[in-house]
Design a protein around this motif. Structure first.
Motif, PDB file in Angstrom:
ATOM      1  N   PHE A 455      79.357   7.259  46.436  1.00  0.00           N
ATOM      2  CA  PHE A 455      80.433   6.550  45.728  1.00  0.00           C
ATOM      3  C   PHE A 455      81.219   5.622  46.776  1.00  0.00           C
ATOM      4  CE2 PHE A 455      82.748  10.674  46.653  1.00  0.00           C
ATOM      5  CZ  PHE A 455      84.068  10.215  47.343  1.00  0.00           C
ATOM      6  N   VAL A 456      81.476   5.947  47.747  1.00  0.00           N
ATOM      7  CA  VAL A 456      82.418   5.092  48.647  1.00  0.00           C
ATOM      8  C   VAL A 456      81.765   3.796  48.755  1.00  0.00           C
ATOM      9  CG1 VAL A 456      83.335   4.518  50.741  1.00  0.00           C
ATOM     10  CG2 VAL A 456      83.646   6.952  49.950  1.00  0.00           C
ATOM     11  N   ASN A 457      80.635   3.474  48.665  1.00  0.00           N
ATOM     12  CA  ASN A 457      79.877   2.361  48.826  1.00  0.00           C
ATOM     13  C   ASN A 457      79.427   1.513  47.698  1.00  0.00           C
ATOM     14  OD1 ASN A 457      79.396   1.755  51.875  1.00  0.00           O
ATOM     15  ND2 ASN A 457      78.819   3.821  51.738  1.00  0.00           N
ATOM     16  N   ALA A 458      79.937   2.474  46.376  1.00  0.00           N
ATOM     17  CA  ALA A 458      79.473   2.054  45.242  1.00  0.00           C
ATOM     18  C   ALA A 458      80.770   0.978  44.717  1.00  0.00           C
ATOM     19  CB  ALA A 458      79.228   3.239  44.217  1.00  0.00           C
ATOM     20  N   PHE A 459      81.890   1.068  45.296  1.00  0.00           N
ATOM     21  CA  PHE A 459      82.838   0.183  45.077  1.00  0.00           C
ATOM     22  C   PHE A 459      83.204  -0.764  46.334  1.00  0.00           C
ATOM     23  CE2 PHE A 459      87.623  -0.392  44.596  1.00  0.00           C
ATOM     24  CZ  PHE A 459      87.484  -1.370  43.413  1.00  0.00           C
ATOM     25  N   ASN A 460      82.903  -2.279  46.048  1.00  0.00           N
ATOM     26  CA  ASN A 460      83.094  -2.981  47.333  1.00  0.00           C
ATOM     27  C   ASN A 460      84.134  -3.258  47.889  1.00  0.00           C
ATOM     28  OD1 ASN A 460      83.748  -4.511  45.189  1.00  0.00           O
ATOM     29  ND2 ASN A 460      82.510  -6.104  45.504  1.00  0.00           N
ATOM     30  N   ARG A 461      85.500  -2.732  47.138  1.00  0.00           N
ATOM     31  CA  ARG A 461      86.579  -3.019  47.673  1.00  0.00           C
ATOM     32  C   ARG A 461      87.250  -1.941  48.567  1.00  0.00           C
ATOM     33  NH1 ARG A 461      90.140  -7.301  43.968  1.00  0.00           N
ATOM     34  NH2 ARG A 461      90.748  -7.626  46.150  1.00  0.00           N
ATOM     35  N   ILE A 462      86.617  -0.875  48.558  1.00  0.00           N
ATOM     36  CA  ILE A 462      86.986   0.147  49.393  1.00  0.00           C
ATOM     37  C   ILE A 462      87.184  -0.183  50.764  1.00  0.00           C
ATOM     38  CG2 ILE A 462      86.488   2.621  50.555  1.00  0.00           C
ATOM     39  CD1 ILE A 462      87.187   2.619  47.577  1.00  0.00           C
ATOM     40  N   PRO A 463      86.841  -0.896  51.532  1.00  0.00           N
ATOM     41  CA  PRO A 463      86.938  -1.328  53.033  1.00  0.00           C
ATOM     42  C   PRO A 463      88.396  -2.109  52.951  1.00  0.00           C
ATOM     43  CG  PRO A 463      84.854  -1.796  52.536  1.00  0.00           C
ATOM     44  CD  PRO A 463      85.331  -1.331  51.527  1.00  0.00           C
ATOM     45  N   GLU A 464      88.814  -2.891  51.851  1.00  0.00           N
ATOM     46  CA  GLU A 464      89.907  -3.555  51.826  1.00  0.00           C
ATOM     47  C   GLU A 464      91.105  -2.545  51.685  1.00  0.00           C
ATOM     48  OE1 GLU A 464      92.379  -7.019  49.202  1.00  0.00           O
ATOM     49  OE2 GLU A 464      90.184  -6.286  48.666  1.00  0.00           O
ATOM     50  N   TYR A 465      90.796  -1.721  50.609  1.00  0.00           N
ATOM     51  CA  TYR A 465      91.742  -0.621  50.358  1.00  0.00           C
ATOM     52  C   TYR A 465      92.003   0.346  51.508  1.00  0.00           C
ATOM     53  CZ  TYR A 465      91.346  -1.811  45.338  1.00  0.00           C
ATOM     54  OH  TYR A 465      91.090  -2.621  44.147  1.00  0.00           O
ATOM     55  N   LEU A 466      91.014   0.598  52.239  1.00  0.00           N
ATOM     56  CA  LEU A 466      91.259   1.545  53.428  1.00  0.00           C
ATOM     57  C   LEU A 466      92.312   0.919  54.272  1.00  0.00           C
ATOM     58  CD1 LEU A 466      90.562   4.399  54.382  1.00  0.00           C
ATOM     59  CD2 LEU A 466      88.507   3.295  55.561  1.00  0.00           C
ATOM     60  N   SER A 467      91.887  -0.383  54.382  1.00  0.00           N
ATOM     61  CA  SER A 467      92.745  -1.115  55.409  1.00  0.00           C
ATOM     62  C   SER A 467      94.068  -1.314  54.994  1.00  0.00           C
ATOM     63  CB  SER A 467      92.207  -2.599  55.767  1.00  0.00           C
ATOM     64  OG  SER A 467      93.083  -3.255  56.730  1.00  0.00           O
ATOM     65  N   LEU A 468      94.304  -1.433  53.850  1.00  0.00           N
ATOM     66  CA  LEU A 468      95.868  -1.386  53.345  1.00  0.00           C
ATOM     67  C   LEU A 468      96.300  -0.211  53.501  1.00  0.00           C
ATOM     68  CD1 LEU A 468      95.101  -3.418  50.079  1.00  0.00           C
ATOM     69  CD2 LEU A 468      96.270  -4.289  52.045  1.00  0.00           C
ATOM     70  N   TYR A 469      95.495   0.909  53.126  1.00  0.00           N
ATOM     71  CA  TYR A 469      96.320   2.262  53.296  1.00  0.00           C
ATOM     72  C   TYR A 469      96.639   2.445  54.894  1.00  0.00           C
ATOM     73  CZ  TYR A 469      96.409   7.407  53.826  1.00  0.00           C
ATOM     74  OH  TYR A 469      96.696   8.508  54.216  1.00  0.00           O
ATOM     75  N   LEU A 470      95.973   2.091  55.892  1.00  0.00           N
ATOM     76  CA  LEU A 470      96.180   2.252  57.199  1.00  0.00           C
ATOM     77  C   LEU A 470      97.504   1.438  57.461  1.00  0.00           C
ATOM     78  CD1 LEU A 470      92.637   2.651  58.793  1.00  0.00           C
ATOM     79  CD2 LEU A 470      94.526   4.260  59.195  1.00  0.00           C
ATOM     80  N   ASP A 471      97.588   0.486  57.005  1.00  0.00           N
ATOM     81  CA  ASP A 471      98.542  -0.623  57.248  1.00  0.00           C
ATOM     82  C   ASP A 471      99.787   0.037  56.885  1.00  0.00           C
ATOM     83  OD1 ASP A 471      99.571  -3.573  58.002  1.00  0.00           O
ATOM     84  OD2 ASP A 471     100.335  -3.493  55.586  1.00  0.00           O
ATOM     85  N   LYS A 472      99.808   0.516  55.739  1.00  0.00           N
ATOM     86  CA  LYS A 472     101.095   1.329  55.112  1.00  0.00           C
ATOM     87  C   LYS A 472     101.505   2.526  55.973  1.00  0.00           C
ATOM     88  CE  LYS A 472     103.529   3.464  51.079  1.00  0.00           C
ATOM     89  NZ  LYS A 472     103.062   4.062  49.817  1.00  0.00           N
ATOM     90  N   GLN A 473     100.587   3.280  56.258  1.00  0.00           N
ATOM     91  CA  GLN A 473     100.637   4.454  57.295  1.00  0.00           C
ATOM     92  C   GLN A 473     101.074   4.056  58.632  1.00  0.00           C
ATOM     93  OE1 GLN A 473      99.981   7.911  56.749  1.00  0.00           O
ATOM     94  NE2 GLN A 473      99.912   7.097  54.544  1.00  0.00           N
ATOM     95  N   LEU A 474     100.562   2.859  59.359  1.00  0.00           N
ATOM     96  CA  LEU A 474     101.128   2.573  60.564  1.00  0.00           C
ATOM     97  C   LEU A 474     102.623   1.763  60.708  1.00  0.00           C
ATOM     98  CD1 LEU A 474      97.608   1.397  62.025  1.00  0.00           C
ATOM     99  CD2 LEU A 474      99.007   3.436  62.892  1.00  0.00           C
TER     100      LEU A 474
END
Length: 828
Positions: A455-474
């Motif tokens: 399901f992670v690869n079923a949505f093509n925006r997960i890589p972008e969302y994951l980077s945004l999440y890390l951006d907020k965390q860091l």
């Protein structure tokens, strides 16, 4: 007679004298030959009659008057006289006659009693018979050792047991009653009744000794067991929950095991166990798992104990664990697809990733609590860590520890050196790691990972969302977290990163967000930034993180350059006299290159000066749309009398390597003269160190801090803005209103950037300017004025302080085209 004996002796002596030398003193005694004068048949009849009477007395347990020595001699003599056949046949016939009477006694008494009474009589007769058989064997021992052995016949004991089995145990009047009695007793005990299990044990032992337990009794027991558990399983599935069915199956298995240990043959245990598992588990497991209270309910409620019981029970049957893994994988994939396809949730990338991490954390807890390899002495619950109690804390490898201990001056070389051998670091639950002395079952770990990957690869925006999440965390949340918490959160994110098939897509977004964090930061990259790059390097190798490490090195090199710049006494300088005699911090970015082939980006980094008053509540939210670096003291934005004294400005520069930073080259806008003079001084210093390189300044990446006076409110504020905003605002030191066309001509800011800048200043949350007409669109002919009525609760005001947001559909298409272009050389 004496004369005859004397003559024989004399003859012997004469013979000795006339014979050759003989051994002296040797006397030869010949055996005594008893001459039987009686007829052989008569002797056999008399001897056998005595033996038969003795055997009958033994069966009657009247042995006090018997002479076993004499009886043994009779049997010995008959065998010696070639009468072994008659003796063997007579013994067999006598035993048969006795056993016929025994069968009659057992069957006759049982007609007036129940099966238990019959079995007691059967047991007593067997024990008495064994005693008699033992004594008979002692009398006929010589026959067993000679006649029976030579002719390969059954020994007296084996013959007696075979005859008892034939004439008593398999008597139609007895056999059925014994089988029925034992089966009925077992059934009664299964239903909670009381039985004489010692009697059952004795009878089962007799049948085993007779060799008919498996063929006669066990078959009946197994048939009865199958029938009972078939009906019992149907009743349980109709009236009990899934948990109750599993508990019932476990208890029944224990009951059958205890039953075999108490009174049944040990070989029956595995067969009874197989029947229980077949009827109560294997045939019912699909229905049990799919119950409303079944597997899905247990997963939803995080019922660790119930899931462990289900796994323990279903693992005993073929296909049980495969079914659990299949259903669990389907459930995880279903929940994951619901999360990534939820239109409301997808509006918030951070929330989407947090939901995915919570889902992973939940199933990591289930894996560590339920699906581990047995035989471990450790309690699986002990592996739960601080991050929600499910993700195990990944121990830092020696390379990671080495990096975090390394001084900042080591730069990217420290990252590279400390990362060597990093692939040997301990993995986390997502890889089925060894934690707390127990090993996760890789089959279940793979099932969970496959579901997440689906399901992670079923949505093509997960890589972008994951980077945004890390951006907020860091940028914010990990700033105050403990070392263990930082490591746990980054490890959880890496676990999700592993499921991505398009890791290069994530890499592109992450480099973009990393560049903004580095340019907006007030110092070198912190440990969290470097630690995550190490984790990515351990996952994907050196090439994947090469640009990231170069970015870290650029920031370190820039720090050294700025230090040298200030050491020459040109880093701080008084600003020129202006109309309002005010100072302002400003900053821009620079870009450099080596000849016309190799280029490097450079960006001005700002060192924050202490300011009076309170910072904005959103001070830590770095500006991701317009990346800043650099400070310059410039005049105030007010035509009124200025209470802020003239001051100097500080310039910081970040030198960025072209090709490693995701930056688009733009022409330099028209900067204030004071800032331009400082840039030329920095260029001179740079060229003395790096001959042949070319600097290309990037004003769109800089930022500034301006001191502003608002006359109508009588308050001063420190405005944190982009370099383009600084250029626009500085125009209002000389006039009160300016048209859009005049601003465009005087600043030479690209049209798109200028429109976005004016919209932020005039139409955003913090409106430093006012616009006529008051429309949302910015176009030619619009007039902008300085808003002297602006006010804020805080002294320091951040303009356009927004975090990185997800791309629009159009931006995503552009990104996808660039990715495909980057992949082509690798494919070729």
């Amino acid at each position: 007679q004496e004369g005859g004996l004397g003559e024989r002796m004399a003859t012997s002596e004469d013979g000795a004298r006339s014979t050759a030398p003989r051994r002296a003193g040797r006397v030869v005694i010949s055996p005594f030959r008893h001459q039987v004068q009686m007829d052989v048949n008569e002797y056999a009849e008399q001897t056998w009659a005595a033996l038969r009477n003795a055997i009958e007395e033994i069966f009657a347990r009247n042995t006090s008057n018997l002479s076993y020595e004499e009886l043994y001699r009779y049997a010995y003599t008959m065998v010696l006289r070639k009468l072994g056949h008659e003796l063997y046949s007579g013994v067999e016939k006598t035993i048969r006659e006795h056993l016929a009477r025994v069968a009659g006694i057992v069957a006759g008494d049982a007609l007036q009693s129940d099966d238990d009474h019959l079995m007691r009589e059967f047991q007593q007769q067997w024990e008495s018979y064994l005693w008699s058989l033992k004594h008979i064997r002692e009398i006929l021992m010589y026959m067993d050792r000679t006649y029976v052995m030579v002719r390969k016949l059954k020994s007296v004991r084996d013959l007696g047991i075979a005859l008892f089995c034939e004439l008593v145990a398999r008597d139609s009047r007895i056999q059925f009653r014994v089988q029925r009695g034992i089966v009925a007793a077992i059934d009664r005990e299964r239903r909670g009744g009381m039985i004489d299990w010692q009697l059952m044990k004795a009878v089962a032992k007799i049948m085993s000794d007779l060799g008919v337990y498996r063929s006669d009794l066990e078959a009946q027991i197994l048939n009865s067991t199958t029938e009972y558990y078939s009906m019992h399983a149907q009743h349980c599935t109709q009236s009990m929950s899934c948990l109750q069915n599993l508990e019932e199956a476990r208890e029944r298995l224990a009951d059958e095991q205890a039953r075999c240990e108490r009174y049944l043959d040990s070989h029956t245990g595995p067969k009874l166990r197989a029947i229980v598992l077949s009827e109560m588990v294997e045939k019912q497991m699909v229905g049990l798992i799919d119950m409303n209270s079944g597997l899905l309910s247990m997963l939803e409620k995080n019922s660790i104990a119930e899931l462990r019981l289900m796994r323990d029970v279903l693992s005993l049957v073929s296909g049980g664990e495969s079914l659990i893994m299949q259903r669990m994988r389907q459930e995880i994939a279903k929940k994951g697809l619901q999360l990534v396809n939820d239109p409301v949730c997808n509006q918030d990338p951070i929330a989407t990733v947090q939901n995915l991490l919570q889902l992973k954390q939940k199933f990591d807890a289930i894996l560590s609590g339920v699906f581990y390899v047995k035989g471990s002495s450790a309690d699986p619950s002990a592996t739960a860590q601080a991050s929600g109690g499910s993700l195990p804390l990944t121990l830092r490898s020696e390379p990671e520890q080495k990096l975090l201990r390394a001084p900042l001056s080591a730069g990217s070389s420290a990252i590279h050196a400390a990362s060597t051998g990093g692939d040997k670091m301990l993995s986390d639950v997502g890889r089925g790691s060894v934690t707390a002395d127990h090993v996760l079952d890789k089959r279940y770990v793979n099932a969970v990972n496959q579901a997440f990957e689906e399901f992670v690869n079923a949505f093509n925006r997960i890589p972008e969302y994951l980077s945004l999440y890390l951006d907020k965390q860091l940028r914010t949340e990990l700033k105050t977290a403990s070392e263990d918490e930082v490591d746990a959160r980054l490890s959880a994110t890496v676990t999700l990163f592993r499921f991505l098939q398009d890791k290069d897509v994530f890499g592109r977004y992450y480099v973009q967000h990393l560049s903004k964090r580095l340019l907006n930061s007030r110092g070198p990259a912190d440990e969290a930034e470097r630690l995550f790059v190490i984790k990515l390097k351990n996952e994907c190798g050196v090439i994947y993180t090469a640009k990231m490490e170069t970015m870290f090195q650029d920031m370190k090199t820039s720090e050294e350059l700025v230090a040298a710049f200030r050491a020459q006494g040109i880093g701080l300088e008084s600003g020129p006299e202006q109309k309002s005699a005010n100072g302002a911090d400003s900053g821009i970015a620079a870009r450099r290159g080596a000849s016309s082939v190799v280029k490097s980006n450079e960006e001005e980094s700002k060192r924050r000066s202490p300011t009076n008053g309170n910072d904005d509540a959103d001070d830590d939210d770095d500006d991701d749309e317009a990346v800043r670096r650099g400070n310059a003291k410039q005049p105030r934005l007010s035509s009124a009398q200025d209470p802020i004294p003239n001051s100097a400005f500080d310039l910081n520069v970040s030198v960025l390597t072209t090709g490693s930073w995701p930056l688009q080259t733009q022409p330099l806008c028209e900067l204030p003269a004071e800032v331009m003079r400082k840039l030329r001084q920095f260029e001179t210093l740079y060229h003395t160190r790096y001959d042949g390189r070319k600097i290309s300044w990037q004003s769109n990446l800089g930022s500034a801090e301006l001191n502003a006076w608002f006359s109508e409110t009588g308050r001063a504020h420190s405005l944190v803005v982009t370099t383009h905003m600084m250029c626009v605002l500085m125009l209002f030191n000389a006039r009160d209103s300016i048209t859009y066309d005049e601003i465009c001509a005087e600043t030479r800011i690209p049209t798109d950037d200028l429109e976005r800048t004016l919209q932020t200043l005039a139409l955003g949350k913090q409106r430093i300017l006012s616009k006529e007409p008051a429309t949302k669109a910015v176009q030619s002919g619009d007039v902008f004025k300085f808003n002297a009525k602006f006010t804020s609760k805080t002294f320091r005001v951040r303009i356009q302080s927004v975090s990185a947001t997800k791309e629009t559909d159009q931006q995503q298409e552009v990104t996808q085209l660039r990715l495909e272009s980057d992949r082509k050389p690798q494919i070729e």
